[in-house]
Design an enzyme around this catalytic site. Structure first.
Site, mmCIF file in Angstrom:
data_model
loop_
_atom_site.group_PDB
_atom_site.id
_atom_site.type_symbol
_atom_site.label_atom_id
_atom_site.label_comp_id
_atom_site.label_asym_id
_atom_site.label_seq_id
_atom_site.Cartn_x
_atom_site.Cartn_y
_atom_site.Cartn_z
ATOM 1 C CB SER A 130 -47.678 48.514 19.149
ATOM 2 O OG SER A 130 -47.397 47.522 20.115
ATOM 3 C CE1 TYR A 183 -53.571 49.298 20.378
ATOM 4 C CE2 TYR A 183 -52.038 47.466 20.614
ATOM 5 C CZ TYR A 183 -52.287 48.820 20.615
ATOM 6 O OH TYR A 183 -51.266 49.699 20.846
#
Length: 272
Positions: free
Chosen positions: A135, A148
């Site tokens: 990401s 995360y």
């Protein structure tokens, strides 16, 4: 010889679109998912296009499940796409340590387990491509999703190491770094309950509201699948592939600013 691919987290979104893209490209495609009862959308799409996709039960939290899934593809594997994952939302003080550990179990250690099972096959072949779906937040911190984001930072480091370690055997490793993607990913997000302690309530509500708005305008999962295919087809695979205008914008800002300047820039973006 027929090309073979294995993708994790294929019940929807990026995994589903990547499985379809690989099958369209002629790969015998094994679509892994923890809950195979959620395979209807992928099966229907595959049937409509007459694509060779095998639904495979694969829970990356469990070693025996990974071993079974990898052995089920046979003796050859050309592409592994590590896509399975979820988001634990909450500030560091609000996320229980066990929730932090579960986040790493799936998003990081699940990938390590899968690569450890796949690497011997690719070494024997002296070829293969490992695609790790990271990401943009694997390269920049943000408030409210520290567990995360920490897993994505760890994945970035792991992938850089693998490029050296596995590269000598003809195995290529790359990272895909999307911004916000328009999927049901945030629907399955686990939001930690701070209980009666509301010191981060305003912050987390603000961030959650912003995330929901960004998802509506997010990058299509098919665009992420396109980037994955671009990496697989590349003669020399790059270490990283950015996906989405938001990801490109943030990284351009990060490249042109000092760390302190970027932090101030992001604070203005997050808290206008």
């Amino acid at each position: 010889m027929e090309k073979v691919a294995l993708i994790t987290g294929c019940s929807s979104g990026i995994g589903l679109e990547t499985a379809l893209a690989l099958a369209r490209d002629g790969y015998a495609t094994f679509a892994g998912m923890r809950d195979t009862s959620k395979s209807a959308a992928l099966e229907e799409a595959a049937k409509k296009e007459n694509l060779q996709i095998t639904i495979t039960r694969m829970d990356v939290d469990k070693e025996d499940s990974i071993v079974s899934a990898v052995s089920g593809v046979g003796g050859r594997l050309d592409v592994l796409v590590n896509n399975a994952g979820y988001m634990e939302f909450g500030c560091v003080e609000d996320v229980p340590l066990e929730s932090f550990k579960r986040q790493f179990e799936t998003n990081f250690f699940g990938i390590v387990r899968t690569i450890q099972e796949v690497a011997p096959i690719m070494r024997r072949q002296k070829s293969g491509t490992i695609v790790n779906v990271s990401s943009i937040v694997g390269r920049m911190g943000l408030p409210g999703s520290s567990a995360y984001i920490s897993t994505k930072f760890a994945l970035e480091g792991l992938s850089e190491c693998l490029r050296y370690e596995l590269g000598q055997f003809g195995i290529r490793t790359t990272l895909i770094e999307p911004g916000v993607v328009k999927t049901r990913f945030f629907d399955s997000m686990n939001v930690s309950d701070p209980g009666t302690d509301v010191k981060y309530k305003e912050l987390t509500e603000h961030i959650l509201g912003g995330l929901k708005m960004m998802v509506e305008m997010g990058t299509a999962p098919s665009q992420v699948a396109d980037a994955i295919m671009k990496a697989i087809h590349a003669d020399e695979v790059l270490p990283r592939y950015l996906v989405g205008t938001d990801a490109a914008m943030f990284m351009e800002a990060k490249r042109n600013k000092t760390d302190a300047e970027f932090e101030k820039y992001m604070s203005k973006e997050l808290f206008p």
